[in-house]
Every structure is written in C-alpha cells, then in structure tokens.
Design an enzyme around this catalytic site. Sequence first.
Site, PDB file in Angstrom:
ATOM      1  N   ASP A  76       0.813  -1.210   0.000  1.00  0.00           N
ATOM      2  CA  ASP A  76       0.000   0.000   0.000  1.00  0.00           C
ATOM      3  C   ASP A  76       0.848   1.263   0.000  1.00  0.00           C
ATOM      4  O   ASP A  76       1.972   1.282   0.512  1.00  0.00           O
ATOM      5  CB  ASP A  76      -0.872   0.046   1.263  1.00  0.00           C
ATOM      6  CG  ASP A  76      -2.099  -0.820   1.164  1.00  0.00           C
ATOM      7  OD1 ASP A  76      -2.184  -1.648   0.235  1.00  0.00           O
ATOM      8  OD2 ASP A  76      -2.987  -0.690   2.033  1.00  0.00           O
ATOM      9  N   HIS A 127      -5.337   3.173  -4.239  1.00  0.00           N
ATOM     10  CA  HIS A 127      -5.359   3.417  -2.789  1.00  0.00           C
ATOM     11  C   HIS A 127      -5.701   4.878  -2.484  1.00  0.00           C
ATOM     12  O   HIS A 127      -5.282   5.422  -1.460  1.00  0.00           O
ATOM     13  CB  HIS A 127      -4.006   3.043  -2.185  1.00  0.00           C
ATOM     14  CG  HIS A 127      -4.017   2.907  -0.681  1.00  0.00           C
ATOM     15  ND1 HIS A 127      -4.997   2.213   0.000  1.00  0.00           N
ATOM     16  CD2 HIS A 127      -3.158   3.377   0.274  1.00  0.00           C
ATOM     17  CE1 HIS A 127      -4.742   2.256   1.293  1.00  0.00           C
ATOM     18  NE2 HIS A 127      -3.640   2.963   1.496  1.00  0.00           N
ATOM     19  N   HIS A 131      -5.052   9.673   0.532  1.00  0.00           N
ATOM     20  CA  HIS A 131      -5.132   8.819   1.724  1.00  0.00           C
ATOM     21  C   HIS A 131      -6.066   9.376   2.793  1.00  0.00           C
ATOM     22  O   HIS A 131      -5.900   9.101   3.984  1.00  0.00           O
ATOM     23  CB  HIS A 131      -3.747   8.571   2.322  1.00  0.00           C
ATOM     24  CG  HIS A 131      -3.637   7.266   3.059  1.00  0.00           C
ATOM     25  ND1 HIS A 131      -3.747   7.177   4.435  1.00  0.00           N
ATOM     26  CD2 HIS A 131      -3.437   6.002   2.634  1.00  0.00           C
ATOM     27  CE1 HIS A 131      -3.600   5.922   4.811  1.00  0.00           C
ATOM     28  NE2 HIS A 131      -3.414   5.178   3.737  1.00  0.00           N
ATOM     29  N   HIS A 221       3.678  -2.059   3.407  1.00  0.00           N
ATOM     30  CA  HIS A 221       3.847  -0.738   2.800  1.00  0.00           C
ATOM     31  C   HIS A 221       5.273  -0.619   2.283  1.00  0.00           C
ATOM     32  O   HIS A 221       6.215  -0.765   3.072  1.00  0.00           O
ATOM     33  CB  HIS A 221       3.580   0.378   3.815  1.00  0.00           C
ATOM     34  CG  HIS A 221       2.194   0.377   4.389  1.00  0.00           C
ATOM     35  ND1 HIS A 221       1.817  -0.482   5.402  1.00  0.00           N
ATOM     36  CD2 HIS A 221       1.102   1.129   4.093  1.00  0.00           C
ATOM     37  CE1 HIS A 221       0.545  -0.246   5.712  1.00  0.00           C
ATOM     38  NE2 HIS A 221       0.096   0.716   4.936  1.00  0.00           N
TER      39      HIS A 221
END
Length: 265
Positions: A76, A127, A131, A221
């Site tokens: 991510d 994604h 964010h 990540h």
Amino acid sequence: MPISRTRTVTAAAVAALTLTLAGCSMDTTAPADARSDARSDGKSLKGATKTVRATTVTPEAPVDCEKAKCIALTFDAGPGKDTPQLLDTLMKERVPATFFLLGKHHVVKYPKVVKRISDEGHEVANHTWTHRRLDQLNRNEIREELELTQQAISKITGTEPTLMRPPQGRIDDEVTAVSKELGLAQILWSATAKDYSTNDSALIEKRILKQAGRDGIILLHDIYDGTVPAVPGIIAKLKDRGYTFVTVSQLLAPAKANPGEVYRP
C-alpha cells in the site's frame, strides 16, 4: 459498526484484521467463496495459458488456488524510493504482487516506477489520491479521491485499476456505492505487520509469518524503511511452507472481483 461476515471464517483471520471497519453492517466475500461461486456458475481456468516474457513475473499458466496453497502479497501507499529494490526482489523470486498505489505524491512523483510495476506483470490497484479516510467524506469527495488516481494510473499504464483498498480499511455504504460506480472492488486483508509503527525488519517478518494462512492477503507498505528489507525473508520462509504467491485477482480466479463488493479472507 464493524463489518459482519455471512460466511465462516477462522478466528485467526478475524484476529488478523486489526482495524474496526466503519459504516453499516456489510457482507464480505472470502476468496474461497468467490472461487466456489464462479465454479458453480461454470467458469473455468482452462484456456487461460499465455506466453510470458522473461521480463515479467506472470506465471506461464494460471494458478488454481483450489489446489495450490495460495497467498497474495500486497503493498500500500507507494510507490516510494525503495520500490525499485522491491521490484528487483520480486523479479528475482518470480513473485507477483498487487500494488495499491497512492496518487498525488506517489503515482505522480514516480511514473516510471508505476510503469515498471505494470510492465513486470504485477497488479496495479487504487489506494486513493491523498489517503483521506473515505468514510469521513461525502460522495463527491470519495469519487474525487478514487477517480483522480484511476486517471493518473491509466495515463501511465493505459489501463484503469479494477481493485481498490480504502485507507485504514474504513468503508461505509457511500464508499461502496462510489466504488461500484467506478468499477472498483474493495480489497481488505488478513495479515498486517503494522510496519508503519516499526522499522525493525525482523519484527515485520515475524509478524507476517505468524499471521500467514492459506488464501491470505498480506498487507505491507513499500514506503517504510524496514519493509522492503523484510520481503526476501518473508518470501523465502513462506515458499518453504509450500505457499504459491499470486496477485489478488489470481487469488479470486476463476471469479472476477465484482465492483463494490468487499473481499476479505
């Protein structure tokens, strides 16, 4: 209110999902259930064999996760400065992954890396743009967060993603509705190293290995310093345990992810 499941899941898988997901009660679909439903509808993996260049990690023939012990590696919030090193590792190990890319400060900043992710046979997914927690936004704001990233990725790769992962795993009915409109399935996870809280690669590896299970979806990540160095050990040890690495879409095959549907091991 947390998301509820209408199908049986293991206690370990439930425990691995550490976030309480927002919104109204909502069904989720496990990969095995998606595959089972697709097979009962007469879908098959036969005929999907394809010629593959040596410069990709894509397998020569589709993996049947009903027979193989499959697990999906996902990353991510990238790409970041360490993503090329990660891609080198994945190429060396012939491991495909799914990258849930962040738009404004990542896709835009590293277009060549985004193109490389796609060209090397990995799955490119959404994604959001900045964010923001989608469950705290109105419908127009949710659409903008997802649509801007769709457009940015498509401009680089020529294809819009069909999968998204909501920041923090937070979703509600509005997020689901917009995702469906944009042709995006919502992908959650079963194993997380909480690598945002530590740069200890050994600890990251240990946490993932403890939570790994068949049909699992690993969340990491590639923007944190400890994560990319942990990946070779994770891959080696899971291969030793008999796992086959697949993308999220390969994990669901022969089913195709339905827009708006929430998938969680």
